[in-house]
Design a protein around this motif. Structure first.
Motif, PDB file in Angstrom:
ATOM      1  N   LYS A 158       0.813  -1.221   0.000  1.00 50.02           N
ATOM      2  CA  LYS A 158       0.000   0.000   0.000  1.00 50.02           C
ATOM      3  C   LYS A 158       0.846   1.271   0.000  1.00 50.02           C
ATOM      4  CE  LYS A 158      -4.015  -2.080   0.137  1.00 50.02           C
ATOM      5  NZ  LYS A 158      -3.747  -3.358  -0.475  1.00 50.02           N
ATOM      6  N   GLN A 167      -8.778   1.702  -2.072  1.00 46.83           N
ATOM      7  CA  GLN A 167      -8.346   0.401  -1.554  1.00 46.83           C
ATOM      8  C   GLN A 167      -7.248   0.547  -0.499  1.00 46.83           C
ATOM      9  OE1 GLN A 167     -10.208  -2.244  -2.570  1.00 46.83           O
ATOM     10  NE2 GLN A 167     -11.269  -0.617  -3.673  1.00 46.83           N
ATOM     11  N   GLY A 168      -6.885   1.788  -0.175  1.00 46.47           N
ATOM     12  CA  GLY A 168      -5.929   2.006   0.906  1.00 46.47           C
ATOM     13  C   GLY A 168      -4.521   2.361   0.472  1.00 46.47           C
ATOM     14  N   PHE A 169      -4.316   2.602  -0.819  1.00 45.07           N
ATOM     15  CA  PHE A 169      -2.983   2.987  -1.283  1.00 45.07           C
ATOM     16  C   PHE A 169      -2.690   4.430  -0.878  1.00 45.07           C
ATOM     17  CE2 PHE A 169      -3.718  -0.766  -3.673  1.00 45.07           C
ATOM     18  CZ  PHE A 169      -2.462  -1.322  -3.856  1.00 45.07           C
ATOM     19  N   ASN A 170      -1.461   4.678  -0.428  1.00 48.76           N
ATOM     20  CA  ASN A 170      -1.078   5.998   0.082  1.00 48.76           C
ATOM     21  C   ASN A 170      -0.945   7.037  -1.017  1.00 48.76           C
ATOM     22  OD1 ASN A 170      -0.884   4.703   2.557  1.00 48.76           O
ATOM     23  ND2 ASN A 170       1.315   4.460   2.438  1.00 48.76           N
TER      24      ASN A 170
END
Length: 105
Positions: free
Chosen positions: A55, A79-82
């Protein structure tokens, strides 16, 4: 709010460090030519990409002209990727400015 940023072709070409470049164009277009190190991303492999990509890895989404990549970048960011980017101008802008890898080599 989960969001993405825009990134230029030049900034992608000069990116330092790890980056996941995903190409959301159709398989035939990808096979005809794509950015170096770009991986095809579609409904069939989306879950695998989300599961296996850290992520904290920056993700650059590439489409034809930089329009549909914005929606895909938003979904990936959710989806939670920074760090998620939509490449402005898409593959067509890259093709005009940078070398392209052919799937036929």
């Amino acid at each position: 709010m989960t969001t993405f940023s825009h990134i230029s072709v030049e900034d992608v070409a000069n990116f330092n460090g790890d980056v996941a470049i995903v190409d959301i164009r159709d398989p035939q277009s990808y096979a005809n030519g794509h950015m170096p190190n770009a991986a095809p991303l579609n409904n069939d492999n989306f879950a695998t990409f989300i599961e296996h990509t850290p992520k904290d890895t920056p993700v650059v989404v590439v489409c034809y002209h930089g329009i549909s990549s914005q929606q895909a970048a938003r979904v990936i960011a959710e989806q939670g990727f920074n760090t998620v980017y939509s490449m402005d101008g898409g593959f067509e802008a890259w093709r005009l400015a940078q070398p392209v890898e052919s799937g036929l080599s």
